[in-house]
Design an enzyme around this catalytic site. Structure first.
Site, PDB file in Angstrom:
ATOM      1  N   HIS A   1       1.087  -1.005   0.186  1.00 49.59           N
ATOM      2  CA  HIS A   1       0.109  -0.145  -0.207  1.00 49.59           C
ATOM      3  C   HIS A   1       0.992   1.175   0.007  1.00 49.59           C
ATOM      4  CE1 HIS A   1      -3.634  -2.262   2.113  1.00 49.59           C
ATOM      5  NE2 HIS A   1      -4.015  -1.885   0.886  1.00 49.59           N
TER       6      HIS A   1
ATOM      7  N   CYS B   1      -2.335   2.676   8.865  1.00 50.75           N
ATOM      8  CA  CYS B   1      -3.387   1.888   8.304  1.00 50.75           C
ATOM      9  C   CYS B   1      -4.717   1.717   9.376  1.00 50.75           C
ATOM     10  CB  CYS B   1      -2.956   0.370   8.425  1.00 50.75           C
ATOM     11  SG  CYS B   1      -1.389  -0.183   7.620  1.00 50.75           S
TER      12      CYS B   1
END
Ligand code: ARG
Length: 302
Positions: A200, A296
């Site tokens: 990511h 996150c």
């Protein structure tokens, strides 16, 4: 959309401003666990009590530095309608705690683009988030087609500006940004990712302020790095060992000064201090077993 094969034809002074996004959303870790492996960091046994206490402390630290903190309780907003299409119960979604991946806010902050997960394991999560969004008053936009888009894990607002950085190549499809740009009403500068350790964008790129970004240089193509250099005055580099060890770059500069980051990253902390920031280390070791840390675990909405 601006392609990362060439630096974006934008100047810093002409980038338009946008209203601040200052609501931090956290998802309670009720059902957190590591029960499959979809990124190279995943593995090990989660100590549920320790995960809960790490998350409680992260929440307290956010409450200290953020404008507003909202907690999404998966049991309260997550109950699927019986017989409905979105039928995965929250207890079967151990990564639901990673709020960043659930969606992405529009420029004015009034609506949210719902994620479409790249993996089957997480496919049931965005429906829970969408129910919560509607219940608390955010409009929810859906991407057309079937492109993958993992929310703020891959799409990152440039602080203060009407410009989005869009990571793609591992989880999110590049084509998603053609639609994201229109839905959130801002141009997107794409950044290609190809290394699974940087699955990511938020594990290798953290804009701290309008002018300073924290990056993991190894994660980007030459063109991607040129785009970053073109739009930030200062780029602070995270050493590879800390980026892939305790996920040092998965941090969050909440108020322009304090940077919440995983504990255990002394060199990144030193470089942050040198650049004028105040690191606030928070233990996230249990969440590291799922491949996640501070950034996150949170999602910033308008
Ligand atoms: N286990 C999760 C996954 O692989 C971790 C997600 C971390 N989120 C993030 N925004 N980097 O999808």
């Amino acid at each position: 959309m601006y392609d990362d094969r060439a630096p974006p034809p934008l100047d810093r002074p002409t980038l338009p401003r946008r209203p601040a996004h200052d609501t931090v959303v956290l998802v309670a870790p009720t059902y957190f666990g590591v029960r499959y492996r979809i990124n190279p960091y995943m593995g090990g046994r989660v100590d549920a009590a320790r995960a809960r206490s790490e998350w409680d402390r992260l929440r307290r630290v956010y409450e200290r530095y953020a404008e507003r903190v909202v907690v999404l309780d998966p049991d309260r907003y997550g109950t699927p309608a019986p017989g409905g299409a979105d039928h995965v119960p929250p207890a079967a979604l151990p990564d639901l705690v990673f709020a960043a991946n659930l969606g992405f806010p529009t420029a004015d902050g009034g609506a949210v683009v719902r994620a479409r997960m790249a993996t089957d394991e997480r496919a049931g999560e965005p429906a829970h988030f969408a129910r919560w969004c509607r219940a608390v008053g955010y409009e929810v936009y859906d991407l057309p087609g079937d492109v993958a888009f993992e929310g703020a894990g891959d799409a990152v607002w440039h602080p203060g500006r009407r410009l989005v950085w869009g990571g793609h190549g591992v989880r999110t499809d590049r084509a998603a940004y053609d639609d994201v740009a229109g839905l959130v009403d801002a141009p997107v500068v794409t950044l290609e990712l190809s290394d699974d350790r940087f699955y990511h964008l938020d594990v290798c790129f953290a804009p701290l302020t309008e002018s300073t970004a924290l990056v993991v240089p190894e994660a980007f193509t030459e063109a991607g790095r040129a785009s970053i250099d073109a739009l930030f005055d200062e780029v602070v580099e995270v050493p590879l060992a800390e980026a892939t060890g305790d996920l040092a770059c998965n941090c969050h500069c909440v108020d322009g000064e304090h940077v919440l980051l995983a504990a255990g990253n002394p060199e990144t902390e030193r470089r942050l201090r040198e650049a004028g920031f105040t690191p606030v280390p928070v233990a996230t070791g249990e969440f590291r077993k799922a491949g996640g840390s501070v950034r996150c675990l949170s999602l910033t909405l308008g």
